[in-house]
Design an enzyme around this catalytic site. Structure first.
Site, PDB file in Angstrom:
ATOM      1  N   GLY A  47     -10.694   6.437   6.455  1.00  0.00           N
ATOM      2  CA  GLY A  47      -9.520   6.609   5.598  1.00  0.00           C
ATOM      3  C   GLY A  47      -9.888   7.372   4.341  1.00  0.00           C
ATOM      4  N   GLY A  48     -10.046   6.655   3.237  1.00  0.00           N
ATOM      5  CA  GLY A  48     -10.267   7.258   1.921  1.00  0.00           C
ATOM      6  C   GLY A  48     -11.335   8.345   1.889  1.00  0.00           C
ATOM      7  CB  SER A  57     -14.777   0.164   3.177  1.00  0.00           C
ATOM      8  OG  SER A  57     -13.579  -0.290   2.566  1.00  0.00           O
ATOM      9  N   GLY A 104      -9.768  -0.072   2.937  1.00  0.00           N
ATOM     10  CA  GLY A 104      -9.400   0.306   1.572  1.00  0.00           C
ATOM     11  C   GLY A 104      -9.866  -0.675   0.510  1.00  0.00           C
ATOM     12  CG  ASN A 112      -5.463   7.272   9.401  1.00  0.00           C
ATOM     13  OD1 ASN A 112      -4.520   8.045   9.182  1.00  0.00           O
ATOM     14  ND2 ASN A 112      -5.306   5.961   9.520  1.00  0.00           N
ATOM     15  CD1 TRP A 113      -7.198  13.020   6.438  1.00  0.00           C
ATOM     16  CD2 TRP A 113      -5.720  14.635   5.975  1.00  0.00           C
ATOM     17  NE1 TRP A 113      -7.859  14.218   6.505  1.00  0.00           N
ATOM     18  CE2 TRP A 113      -6.965  15.232   6.216  1.00  0.00           C
ATOM     19  CE3 TRP A 113      -4.629  15.450   5.673  1.00  0.00           C
ATOM     20  CZ2 TRP A 113      -7.170  16.610   6.156  1.00  0.00           C
ATOM     21  CZ3 TRP A 113      -4.826  16.828   5.614  1.00  0.00           C
ATOM     22  CH2 TRP A 113      -6.083  17.396   5.851  1.00  0.00           C
ATOM     23  CE  LYS A 114      -5.829   4.442   6.128  1.00  0.00           C
ATOM     24  NZ  LYS A 114      -6.239   3.114   5.700  1.00  0.00           N
ATOM     25  CG  HIS A 158      -3.833   2.117  11.058  1.00  0.00           C
ATOM     26  ND1 HIS A 158      -3.622   1.358   9.930  1.00  0.00           N
ATOM     27  CD2 HIS A 158      -5.022   2.741  10.879  1.00  0.00           C
ATOM     28  CE1 HIS A 158      -4.653   1.526   9.104  1.00  0.00           C
ATOM     29  NE2 HIS A 158      -5.514   2.371   9.655  1.00  0.00           N
TER      30      HIS A 158
HETATM   31  P1  13P Z   1     -10.605   3.221   4.588  1.00  0.00           P
HETATM   32  O1  13P Z   1     -11.749   4.056   5.131  1.00  0.00           O
HETATM   33  O2  13P Z   1      -9.923   3.835   3.419  1.00  0.00           O
HETATM   34  O3  13P Z   1     -11.020   1.792   4.379  1.00  0.00           O
HETATM   35  O4  13P Z   1      -9.490   3.188   5.755  1.00  0.00           O
HETATM   36  C1  13P Z   1      -9.857   2.872   7.058  1.00  0.00           C
HETATM   37  C2  13P Z   1      -8.701   3.095   7.944  1.00  0.00           C
HETATM   38  O5  13P Z   1      -7.728   2.382   7.893  1.00  0.00           O
HETATM   39  C3  13P Z   1      -8.746   4.255   8.850  1.00  0.00           C
HETATM   40  O6  13P Z   1      -7.715   4.215   9.764  1.00  0.00           O
END
Ligand code: 13P
Length: 249
Positions: A233-234, A212, A172, A9-11, A94
């Site tokens: 995410g990250g 994370s 995050g 998920n690149w956000k 989300h």
């Molecule tokens: P992180 O992996 O950056 O904590 O984000 C998780 C997330 O929200 C994926 O949708």
């Protein structure tokens, strides 16, 4: 056998040039046969990613969509639009949408219905805040998110539903749920589905963990019985770390 899935998920990250660089690198990779790989770029890069990945086994995911099929909703994106640019899967619920854009269980239930009506696959996100966990109300909260947002769907709809458990306090922050905490909640989610639907349905559902997940903790988390992969995410923003996670089963 449940599907193993790693979804990035690149956000709100990666413009077109960055997306192109990522995809060029991703296309050189060989994926393990038993893992479904998904990426969720921004809306603006979906079609480019779709065209670029045509010959590759990567599923394209949208990060959100509107609950209405069309109309006067300035700035919004419909299911039909997403499908027309190659995204047949959508993330709904989300925690960032719930927290910053006031999406509650009722609106999510509508979005779920629209996605099903448009024959899309849903990655339905649920997760508690730190406060809920401290108060010990996290199981109850997860049950409410499931029952109010999702449990109105028919048995058949589960064929196209993936659950992502993302504890908000782990997103995050660098703080992951321990593998035992993840397993405990995933097992609870599966049991909750089995109680409202059928055991066979619950057994088939892929439940992803998010929060994370990094190359150095993915294999322990994915090694838990009820964890079928991750929503990342990250660490999904760089091909190197994303691939290490994809190879962590
Ligand atoms: P992180 O992996 O950056 O904590 O984000 C998780 C997330 O929200 C994926 O949708």
């Amino acid at each position: 056998m449940r599907k193993k899935i790693v979804a990035g998920n690149w956000k709100m990250n990666n413009d077109l040039a960055e997306t192109e660089l990522f995809l060029a690198e991703l296309k050189k990779q060989v994926f393990p046969e038993n893992v479904v790989v998904m990426i969720a770029p921004s809306f603006t890069n979906l079609n480019h990613a779709f065209k670029s990945l045509r010959e590759h086994n990567v599923e394209l995911v949208a990060q959100n969509m509107h609950q209405n099929n069309e109309g006067a909703f300035t700035g919004e994106i419909s299911a039909k639009m997403l499908k027309s640019v190659g995204a047949k899967t959508v993330i709904l619920g989300h925690s960032e949408r719930r927290a910053f854009f006031n999406e509650d269980n009722a609106v999510l239930a509508e979005k779920v219905n629209t996605a099903i009506e448009n024959e899309m696959t849903i990655i339905f996100c649920i997760g508690e805040e730190l406060e809920d966990r401290k108060k010990g109300t996290h199981f109850e909260l997860i049950k409410t998110q499931l029952s109010e947002g999702l449990f109105h769907v028919s048995d058949d709809a589960w064929e196209n539903i993936i659950i992502a458990y993302e504890p908000v306090w782990a997103i995050g922050t660098g703080e992951t749920a321990s593998p035992a905490q993840a397993q405990e909640m995933h097992k609870f989610i599966r049991k909750t589905i089995a109680e409202s639907y059928l055991e066979v349905i619950a057994e088939k559902i892929s439940i992803l963990y998010g929060g994370s997940v990094k190359p150095d903790n993915a294999s322990e988390i994915f090694g838990q019985d009820d964890v079928d992969g991750g929503l990342i995410g990250g660490a999904s923003l760089k091909v190197d770390s994303f691939m290490k996670i994809v190879n962590s089963f």
